[in-house]
Write a protein that holds these residues in place. Structure first.
Motif, PDB file in Angstrom:
ATOM      1  N   ILE A   1      14.762 -18.033  15.770  1.00  0.00           N
ATOM      2  CA  ILE A   1      13.645 -17.783  16.676  1.00  0.00           C
ATOM      3  C   ILE A   1      12.988 -16.440  16.338  1.00  0.00           C
ATOM      4  O   ILE A   1      11.756 -16.330  16.257  1.00  0.00           O
ATOM      5  CB  ILE A   1      14.111 -17.802  18.146  1.00  0.00           C
ATOM      6  N   ALA A   2      13.806 -15.414  16.140  1.00  0.00           N
ATOM      7  CA  ALA A   2      13.268 -14.088  15.813  1.00  0.00           C
ATOM      8  C   ALA A   2      12.471 -14.127  14.514  1.00  0.00           C
ATOM      9  O   ALA A   2      11.408 -13.498  14.401  1.00  0.00           O
ATOM     10  CB  ALA A   2      14.404 -13.073  15.706  1.00  0.00           C
ATOM     11  N   ARG A   3      12.960 -14.873  13.533  1.00  0.00           N
ATOM     12  CA  ARG A   3      12.250 -14.961  12.249  1.00  0.00           C
ATOM     13  C   ARG A   3      10.853 -15.561  12.431  1.00  0.00           C
ATOM     14  O   ARG A   3       9.863 -15.036  11.894  1.00  0.00           O
ATOM     15  CB  ARG A   3      13.061 -15.799  11.260  1.00  0.00           C
ATOM     16  N   VAL A   4      10.763 -16.659  13.207  1.00  0.00           N
ATOM     17  CA  VAL A   4       9.466 -17.300  13.413  1.00  0.00           C
ATOM     18  C   VAL A   4       8.531 -16.389  14.208  1.00  0.00           C
ATOM     19  O   VAL A   4       7.336 -16.284  13.911  1.00  0.00           O
ATOM     20  CB  VAL A   4       9.641 -18.660  14.125  1.00  0.00           C
ATOM     21  N   VAL A   5       9.088 -15.731  15.229  1.00  0.00           N
ATOM     22  CA  VAL A   5       8.269 -14.804  16.024  1.00  0.00           C
ATOM     23  C   VAL A   5       7.681 -13.719  15.122  1.00  0.00           C
ATOM     24  O   VAL A   5       6.489 -13.399  15.201  1.00  0.00           O
ATOM     25  CB  VAL A   5       9.107 -14.175  17.153  1.00  0.00           C
ATOM     26  N   ASN A   6       8.517 -13.152  14.253  1.00  0.00           N
ATOM     27  CA  ASN A   6       8.053 -12.074  13.374  1.00  0.00           C
ATOM     28  C   ASN A   6       7.053 -12.579  12.345  1.00  0.00           C
ATOM     29  O   ASN A   6       6.078 -11.879  12.019  1.00  0.00           O
ATOM     30  CB  ASN A   6       9.255 -11.423  12.687  1.00  0.00           C
ATOM     31  N   GLU A   7       7.285 -13.782  11.818  1.00  0.00           N
ATOM     32  CA  GLU A   7       6.322 -14.350  10.875  1.00  0.00           C
ATOM     33  C   GLU A   7       4.978 -14.593  11.550  1.00  0.00           C
ATOM     34  O   GLU A   7       3.918 -14.338  10.984  1.00  0.00           O
ATOM     35  CB  GLU A   7       6.874 -15.657  10.302  1.00  0.00           C
ATOM     36  N   HIS A   8       5.026 -15.089  12.798  1.00  0.00           N
ATOM     37  CA  HIS A   8       3.794 -15.354  13.535  1.00  0.00           C
ATOM     38  C   HIS A   8       3.069 -14.050  13.867  1.00  0.00           C
ATOM     39  O   HIS A   8       1.831 -13.977  13.819  1.00  0.00           O
ATOM     40  CB  HIS A   8       4.121 -16.122  14.819  1.00  0.00           C
ATOM     41  N   ALA A   9       3.838 -13.008  14.175  1.00  0.00           N
ATOM     42  CA  ALA A   9       3.240 -11.720  14.542  1.00  0.00           C
ATOM     43  C   ALA A   9       2.769 -10.942  13.325  1.00  0.00           C
ATOM     44  O   ALA A   9       1.876 -10.092  13.426  1.00  0.00           O
ATOM     45  CB  ALA A   9       4.255 -10.883  15.322  1.00  0.00           C
TER      46      ALA A   9
ATOM     47  N   GLY B 111       2.768  -9.673  24.650  1.00  0.00           N
ATOM     48  CA  GLY B 111       1.972 -10.863  24.396  1.00  0.00           C
ATOM     49  C   GLY B 111       2.206 -11.415  23.003  1.00  0.00           C
ATOM     50  O   GLY B 111       2.220 -12.636  22.797  1.00  0.00           O
ATOM     51  N   VAL B 112       2.409 -10.523  22.036  1.00  0.00           N
ATOM     52  CA  VAL B 112       2.682 -10.956  20.659  1.00  0.00           C
ATOM     53  C   VAL B 112       3.983 -11.734  20.586  1.00  0.00           C
ATOM     54  O   VAL B 112       4.075 -12.776  19.937  1.00  0.00           O
ATOM     55  CB  VAL B 112       2.724  -9.731  19.719  1.00  0.00           C
ATOM     56  N   VAL B 113       4.995 -11.226  21.275  1.00  0.00           N
ATOM     57  CA  VAL B 113       6.304 -11.891  21.277  1.00  0.00           C
ATOM     58  C   VAL B 113       6.214 -13.234  21.998  1.00  0.00           C
ATOM     59  O   VAL B 113       6.758 -14.246  21.533  1.00  0.00           O
ATOM     60  CB  VAL B 113       7.372 -10.998  21.925  1.00  0.00           C
ATOM     61  N   ARG B 114       5.510 -13.271  23.117  1.00  0.00           N
ATOM     62  CA  ARG B 114       5.367 -14.525  23.860  1.00  0.00           C
ATOM     63  C   ARG B 114       4.671 -15.588  23.014  1.00  0.00           C
ATOM     64  O   ARG B 114       5.079 -16.753  23.009  1.00  0.00           O
ATOM     65  CB  ARG B 114       4.593 -14.286  25.156  1.00  0.00           C
ATOM     66  N   ALA B 115       3.634 -15.185  22.296  1.00  0.00           N
ATOM     67  CA  ALA B 115       2.932 -16.140  21.435  1.00  0.00           C
ATOM     68  C   ALA B 115       3.853 -16.633  20.325  1.00  0.00           C
ATOM     69  O   ALA B 115       3.840 -17.818  19.967  1.00  0.00           O
ATOM     70  CB  ALA B 115       1.683 -15.486  20.839  1.00  0.00           C
ATOM     71  N   GLY B 116       4.657 -15.717  19.780  1.00  0.00           N
ATOM     72  CA  GLY B 116       5.597 -16.110  18.742  1.00  0.00           C
ATOM     73  C   GLY B 116       6.683 -17.028  19.260  1.00  0.00           C
ATOM     74  O   GLY B 116       7.126 -17.947  18.562  1.00  0.00           O
ATOM     75  N   LEU B 117       7.130 -16.813  20.489  1.00  0.00           N
ATOM     76  CA  LEU B 117       8.132 -17.692  21.096  1.00  0.00           C
ATOM     77  C   LEU B 117       7.590 -19.105  21.252  1.00  0.00           C
ATOM     78  O   LEU B 117       8.298 -20.086  21.005  1.00  0.00           O
ATOM     79  CB  LEU B 117       8.562 -17.139  22.457  1.00  0.00           C
ATOM     80  N   ALA B 118       6.344 -19.204  21.670  1.00  0.00           N
ATOM     81  CA  ALA B 118       5.718 -20.521  21.798  1.00  0.00           C
ATOM     82  C   ALA B 118       5.676 -21.219  20.440  1.00  0.00           C
ATOM     83  O   ALA B 118       5.939 -22.424  20.335  1.00  0.00           O
ATOM     84  CB  ALA B 118       4.315 -20.383  22.377  1.00  0.00           C
ATOM     85  N   GLN B 119       5.362 -20.458  19.401  1.00  0.00           N
ATOM     86  CA  GLN B 119       5.340 -21.025  18.055  1.00  0.00           C
ATOM     87  C   GLN B 119       6.740 -21.466  17.633  1.00  0.00           C
ATOM     88  O   GLN B 119       6.927 -22.554  17.081  1.00  0.00           O
ATOM     89  CB  GLN B 119       4.805 -19.973  17.072  1.00  0.00           C
ATOM     90  N   ALA B 120       7.738 -20.630  17.896  1.00  0.00           N
ATOM     91  CA  ALA B 120       9.108 -20.933  17.480  1.00  0.00           C
ATOM     92  C   ALA B 120       9.671 -22.146  18.201  1.00  0.00           C
ATOM     93  O   ALA B 120      10.427 -22.935  17.625  1.00  0.00           O
ATOM     94  CB  ALA B 120      10.004 -19.720  17.726  1.00  0.00           C
ATOM     95  N   LEU B 121       9.289 -22.306  19.472  1.00  0.00           N
ATOM     96  CA  LEU B 121       9.834 -23.401  20.278  1.00  0.00           C
ATOM     97  C   LEU B 121       8.869 -24.575  20.385  1.00  0.00           C
ATOM     98  O   LEU B 121       9.123 -25.519  21.128  1.00  0.00           O
ATOM     99  CB  LEU B 121      10.212 -22.877  21.667  1.00  0.00           C
ATOM    100  N   GLN B 122       7.755 -24.504  19.667  1.00  0.00           N
ATOM    101  CA  GLN B 122       6.823 -25.618  19.508  1.00  0.00           C
ATOM    102  C   GLN B 122       6.238 -26.108  20.835  1.00  0.00           C
ATOM    103  O   GLN B 122       6.243 -27.284  21.152  1.00  0.00           O
ATOM    104  CB  GLN B 122       7.508 -26.775  18.768  1.00  0.00           C
ATOM    105  N   VAL B 123       5.764 -25.148  21.638  1.00  0.00           N
ATOM    106  CA  VAL B 123       5.085 -25.480  22.885  1.00  0.00           C
ATOM    107  C   VAL B 123       3.775 -24.717  22.938  1.00  0.00           C
ATOM    108  O   VAL B 123       3.531 -23.804  22.136  1.00  0.00           O
ATOM    109  CB  VAL B 123       5.948 -25.123  24.120  1.00  0.00           C
ATOM    110  N   ASP B 124       2.931 -25.072  23.884  1.00  0.00           N
ATOM    111  CA  ASP B 124       1.666 -24.385  24.051  1.00  0.00           C
ATOM    112  C   ASP B 124       1.909 -22.941  24.475  1.00  0.00           C
ATOM    113  O   ASP B 124       2.791 -22.650  25.284  1.00  0.00           O
ATOM    114  CB  ASP B 124       0.820 -25.099  25.117  1.00  0.00           C
ATOM    115  N   ALA B 125       1.105 -22.026  23.936  1.00  0.00           N
ATOM    116  CA  ALA B 125       1.281 -20.604  24.218  1.00  0.00           C
ATOM    117  C   ALA B 125       1.143 -20.291  25.707  1.00  0.00           C
ATOM    118  O   ALA B 125       1.738 -19.320  26.196  1.00  0.00           O
ATOM    119  CB  ALA B 125       0.272 -19.780  23.416  1.00  0.00           C
TER     120      ALA B 125
END
Length: 292
Positions: free
Chosen positions: A178-186, A209-223
């Motif tokens: 999850i952290a990897r995807v969040v960081n890649e997204h950010a 907000g950056v982390v929240r957006a990355g979490l949505a990306q990592a968990l494949q849900v709407d931001a």
């Protein structure tokens, strides 16, 4: 500290009341007399898995001599109450200590193949072991939420809910993933695996907000699901309820959502979207088929 309350002076008093010497208690428990002396003086604490043997040697009920907070047990408490070390639990499932440690610390769930042998070793049902695993991941049992809490509110609760209900039939991502995807997204090193674990366990509740957006990306849900207003947003709330509903279908447990604080259950509109949700989540719920 063991997962139960330990009072060395109380152990000393009970031991003396039983006319036992420290050496005798030590032999019964499988440690040295100096170790018992350190326990009783408060210089050290026994490992959690030693508490059942101490209570048995002193002829006391475990819950009386070493009470815990009265809340639902987590995986560590189940293991310790069974008198097993991490190494012994790992040997039962034929692995290293890593899967047991990861599950107890809320980092990665046990593989399905490990559930039954550990449940048998811990002398609990499979359902009780899985409920304890939820507690290790910071998830409260069904029925423990109030009416307003029938849907996750904090960032950590939302992460846990999605990990629990969104990956039936496949392995959920680890904190590291999850952290990897969040960081890649950010595009920057925004979080670490420890930061994700802290969110899930409630050690921290703040996320940018950056982390929240990355979490949505990592968990494949709407931001929008991780925005602050998602906790009162009807669409986001119903989406989470629908995830739980689909998970119940998968488990063969068509539970009325009214029992979890929504007196009306799923709305007619949301019921109309169930088939659409099944299609969207089919990669996460592979066993759920259209029309089931």
């Amino acid at each position: 500290m063991p997962p139960r309350q330990f009072d060395g002076s109380r152990v000393r008093a009970v031991r003396r009341g039983k006319d036992l010497h420290q050496k005798e208690l030590a032999e019964m428990v499988g440690v040295s007399a100096p170790t018992v002396a350190r326990w009783e003086s408060g210089q050290d604490f026994p490992k959690g898995e030693k508490l059942p043997a101490i209570a048995a040697a002193l002829g006391q009920p475990l819950d009386v001599l070493f009470p815990h907070d009265g809340g639902p047990p987590d995986l560590q408490l189940l293991r310790c109450d069974a008198g097993l070390s991490v190494a012994q639990a790992a040997a039962i499932i034929g692995t290293t200590r890593v899967p047991v440690n990861n599950a107890e610390s809320g980092r990665r769930r046990l593989s399905d193949a490990y559930v039954q042998p550990l449940a048998q070793a811990y002398k609990v049902s499979n359902e009780e072991l899985l409920a304890a695993q939820d507690c290790s991941f910071g998830l409260r049992p069904e029925g423990s939420r109030d009416e307003r809490g029938s849907a996750p509110r904090t960032v950590g609760e939302k992460i846990n809910y999605l990990l629990q209900h969104g990956y039936v039939g496949q392995e959920a991502p680890s904190d590291e993933e999850i952290a990897r995807v969040v960081n890649e997204h950010a595009g920057v090193a925004a979080v670490t695996a420890d930061d994700i674990a802290a969110l899930r366990t409630g050690a921290t509740t703040e996320a940018s907000g950056v982390v929240r957006a990355g979490l949505a990306q990592a968990l494949q849900v709407d931001a929008a699901l991780f925005q602050d207003d998602a906790e009162v947003n009807p669409a986001a709330r119903e989406f989470l309820e629908a995830l739980g509903f689909l998970s119940s279908i998968h488990r063969g447990q068509i539970l009325g959502l009214a029992a979890r604080g929504n007196s009306a259950g799923l709305s007619a509109e949301m019921m109309a979207h169930i088939n659409e949700l099944v299609g969207e989540l089919k990669h996460k719920l592979p066993e759920v088929q259209d029309g089931e």
